[in-house]
Structures are given as structure tokens and as C-alpha cells.
Design a protein around this motif. Sequence first.
Motif, PDB file in Angstrom:
ATOM      1  N   ARG A   6      -2.921  20.791 -12.844  1.00  0.00           N
ATOM      2  CA  ARG A   6      -4.393  20.130 -11.792  1.00  0.00           C
ATOM      3  C   ARG A   6      -3.106  18.617 -10.996  1.00  0.00           C
ATOM      4  NH1 ARG A   6      -9.250  18.963 -15.704  1.00  0.00           N
ATOM      5  NH2 ARG A   6      -8.305  20.711 -17.093  1.00  0.00           N
ATOM      6  N   GLY A   7      -1.678  17.929 -11.566  1.00  0.00           N
ATOM      7  CA  GLY A   7      -2.010  17.036 -11.257  1.00  0.00           C
ATOM      8  C   GLY A   7      -0.927  15.901 -12.353  1.00  0.00           C
ATOM      9  N   PHE A   8      -1.258  14.410 -11.825  1.00  0.00           N
ATOM     10  CA  PHE A   8      -0.701  13.391 -12.207  1.00  0.00           C
ATOM     11  C   PHE A   8      -1.511  12.994 -13.260  1.00  0.00           C
ATOM     12  CE2 PHE A   8       2.477  13.962  -8.687  1.00  0.00           C
ATOM     13  CZ  PHE A   8       3.804  14.367  -9.730  1.00  0.00           C
ATOM     14  N   THR A   9      -1.366  12.544 -14.243  1.00  0.00           N
ATOM     15  CA  THR A   9      -1.759  12.311 -15.401  1.00  0.00           C
ATOM     16  C   THR A   9      -1.690  10.058 -15.103  1.00  0.00           C
ATOM     17  OG1 THR A   9      -0.503  11.383 -17.095  1.00  0.00           O
ATOM     18  CG2 THR A   9      -1.460  13.288 -17.436  1.00  0.00           C
ATOM     19  N   LEU A  10      -2.995   9.282 -16.019  1.00  0.00           N
ATOM     20  CA  LEU A  10      -2.684   8.636 -14.708  1.00  0.00           C
ATOM     21  C   LEU A  10      -2.027   7.845 -15.695  1.00  0.00           C
ATOM     22  CD1 LEU A  10      -4.625   5.889 -13.592  1.00  0.00           C
ATOM     23  CD2 LEU A  10      -5.892   6.008 -15.281  1.00  0.00           C
ATOM     24  N   THR A  11      -1.977   7.709 -16.316  1.00  0.00           N
ATOM     25  CA  THR A  11      -0.517   7.130 -17.174  1.00  0.00           C
ATOM     26  C   THR A  11       0.979   7.200 -16.549  1.00  0.00           C
ATOM     27  OG1 THR A  11      -1.627   7.549 -19.108  1.00  0.00           O
ATOM     28  CG2 THR A  11       1.019   7.231 -19.321  1.00  0.00           C
ATOM     29  N   GLU A  12       1.259   8.963 -16.059  1.00  0.00           N
ATOM     30  CA  GLU A  12       2.399   8.974 -15.350  1.00  0.00           C
ATOM     31  C   GLU A  12       2.880   8.259 -13.987  1.00  0.00           C
ATOM     32  OE1 GLU A  12       3.144  13.472 -16.527  1.00  0.00           O
ATOM     33  OE2 GLU A  12       2.025  13.202 -14.676  1.00  0.00           O
ATOM     34  N   LEU A  13       1.391   8.249 -13.113  1.00  0.00           N
ATOM     35  CA  LEU A  13       1.381   7.065 -12.181  1.00  0.00           C
ATOM     36  C   LEU A  13       1.466   5.867 -12.230  1.00  0.00           C
ATOM     37  CD1 LEU A  13      -1.900   8.742 -10.066  1.00  0.00           C
ATOM     38  CD2 LEU A  13       0.915   8.700 -10.067  1.00  0.00           C
ATOM     39  N   MET A  14       1.018   5.712 -13.699  1.00  0.00           N
ATOM     40  CA  MET A  14       1.541   4.081 -13.541  1.00  0.00           C
ATOM     41  C   MET A  14       2.852   3.199 -14.138  1.00  0.00           C
ATOM     42  SD  MET A  14      -1.531   2.336 -13.234  1.00  0.00           S
ATOM     43  CE  MET A  14      -1.021   1.259 -13.651  1.00  0.00           C
ATOM     44  N   VAL A  15       3.258   4.657 -14.602  1.00  0.00           N
ATOM     45  CA  VAL A  15       4.656   4.535 -15.125  1.00  0.00           C
ATOM     46  C   VAL A  15       5.375   4.650 -13.683  1.00  0.00           C
ATOM     47  CG1 VAL A  15       6.897   5.742 -15.765  1.00  0.00           C
ATOM     48  CG2 VAL A  15       4.158   5.266 -16.804  1.00  0.00           C
ATOM     49  N   VAL A  16       4.996   4.587 -12.958  1.00  0.00           N
ATOM     50  CA  VAL A  16       5.978   5.006 -11.402  1.00  0.00           C
ATOM     51  C   VAL A  16       5.504   3.984 -11.016  1.00  0.00           C
ATOM     52  CG1 VAL A  16       6.222   6.829  -9.852  1.00  0.00           C
ATOM     53  CG2 VAL A  16       5.947   8.125 -11.334  1.00  0.00           C
ATOM     54  N   LEU A  17       4.952   2.992 -10.994  1.00  0.00           N
ATOM     55  CA  LEU A  17       4.377   2.118 -10.097  1.00  0.00           C
ATOM     56  C   LEU A  17       4.709   0.975 -10.985  1.00  0.00           C
ATOM     57  CD1 LEU A  17       0.926   2.825  -9.387  1.00  0.00           C
ATOM     58  CD2 LEU A  17       2.262   3.095  -7.434  1.00  0.00           C
ATOM     59  N   VAL A  18       5.465   0.620 -12.464  1.00  0.00           N
ATOM     60  CA  VAL A  18       5.582  -0.083 -12.571  1.00  0.00           C
ATOM     61  C   VAL A  18       6.773   0.154 -12.412  1.00  0.00           C
ATOM     62  CG1 VAL A  18       6.674  -1.178 -15.277  1.00  0.00           C
ATOM     63  CG2 VAL A  18       4.237  -0.575 -14.299  1.00  0.00           C
ATOM     64  N   ILE A  19       7.800   1.223 -12.375  1.00  0.00           N
ATOM     65  CA  ILE A  19       9.085   1.732 -12.226  1.00  0.00           C
ATOM     66  C   ILE A  19       9.707   0.460 -10.700  1.00  0.00           C
ATOM     67  CG2 ILE A  19      11.064   2.788 -11.656  1.00  0.00           C
ATOM     68  CD1 ILE A  19       9.629   4.369 -14.142  1.00  0.00           C
ATOM     69  N   LEU A  20       8.417   1.611  -9.557  1.00  0.00           N
ATOM     70  CA  LEU A  20       8.774   0.951  -8.389  1.00  0.00           C
ATOM     71  C   LEU A  20       8.735  -0.547  -8.016  1.00  0.00           C
ATOM     72  CD1 LEU A  20       6.998   4.299  -6.593  1.00  0.00           C
ATOM     73  CD2 LEU A  20       9.505   3.312  -6.398  1.00  0.00           C
ATOM     74  N   GLY A  21       7.432  -0.904  -9.223  1.00  0.00           N
ATOM     75  CA  GLY A  21       7.913  -2.687  -8.733  1.00  0.00           C
ATOM     76  C   GLY A  21       9.196  -3.284  -9.458  1.00  0.00           C
ATOM     77  N   ILE A  22       9.893  -3.136 -10.155  1.00  0.00           N
ATOM     78  CA  ILE A  22      10.521  -3.988 -11.095  1.00  0.00           C
ATOM     79  C   ILE A  22      12.126  -3.569  -9.664  1.00  0.00           C
ATOM     80  CG2 ILE A  22      12.786  -3.259 -13.002  1.00  0.00           C
ATOM     81  CD1 ILE A  22       9.869  -2.597 -14.458  1.00  0.00           C
ATOM     82  N   LEU A  23      11.596  -2.522  -9.376  1.00  0.00           N
ATOM     83  CA  LEU A  23      13.332  -2.334  -8.498  1.00  0.00           C
ATOM     84  C   LEU A  23      12.961  -2.973  -7.350  1.00  0.00           C
ATOM     85  CD1 LEU A  23      13.538   1.777  -8.847  1.00  0.00           C
ATOM     86  CD2 LEU A  23      15.193  -0.483  -9.143  1.00  0.00           C
TER      87      LEU A  23
END
Length: 149
Positions: A6-23
Amino acid sequence: MRAAERGFTLTELMVVLVILGILASAIVFVMPDPRGRLIDEGEVFAACAHAAQEAAIVEMRDTALWVSPAGYGFERHDGETWRPIGRPPFQDRQWPADTAVTIAQEDGERTRIVFDATGLNDPLDVILARDENRVSVAIGADGTIDVSG
């Protein structure tokens, strides 16, 4: 449909956003200021003044450094009048547009100090300021040049 398809979980999306913010934060902190560092401008000014001082000693001819709130340049006395030197590193230079310049010994539009053949000169204090940063360039009467800030 199965749950895994069905897609990505909310946790997976939050982890990706945190990584992009840090970069993105790391990139912003590493990027140099496009205006250049104020201390670098002060050191360039001091190096040019020192070169003029050495040229006066080596060539045994008076060499002048003029400074104004708009820029600085160098002149040589030809026996009758002061003439711009114009060759590197003695060409006229402009201060960056967002740099405020204060000259302690200001006397009119331009302040001039003369380096003579012995390396002695009148003292000159120039203060460069941008935002909250300040850099002081002090040229002593004995020819010493100090950059602090």
C-alpha cells in the motif's frame, strides 16, 4: 491488497524528511558568504599597503596610499606631482558595497599616507564593518601593519 503493497508508513516518511533536513542544514552552514569574509578584505588591504611600503624602500621613491570610504589606491611621486601607479597589485580598488569604512585620520574626501624610502610613514587606522563584524587595520608610524578583528 496486502499491507506491504500500500505505500510508505508515516515513520518511513518522517525519517526521510529528517535526513533531508539535516543535509540541507549542513549545506547552508558549509556554503561561503557570497560577499566574502570581512577579515579577508582587511588582509588584502594590509598586504597591498605592505607591498607599497616595500616598493618605496626598494625603488627609493615616495609611494602614497590613499583611502576613502569608497575604496583605496596607490600613487607615486614623480618629482612634480602624484600619479596613480595602476599596475597590480597597486591598481585602485573599491570596497564591497555593503562594507562601511571608517578612517581615524580622515582629512577630506581622501586620506593619504606616504611611505618614504626609509619605510616610515604617518600612522593610519582603518575600520571595516559589515553587519555585526568589525575589522581594524592599523598602519603604525614605524611601518608595522596589524589586522585584528
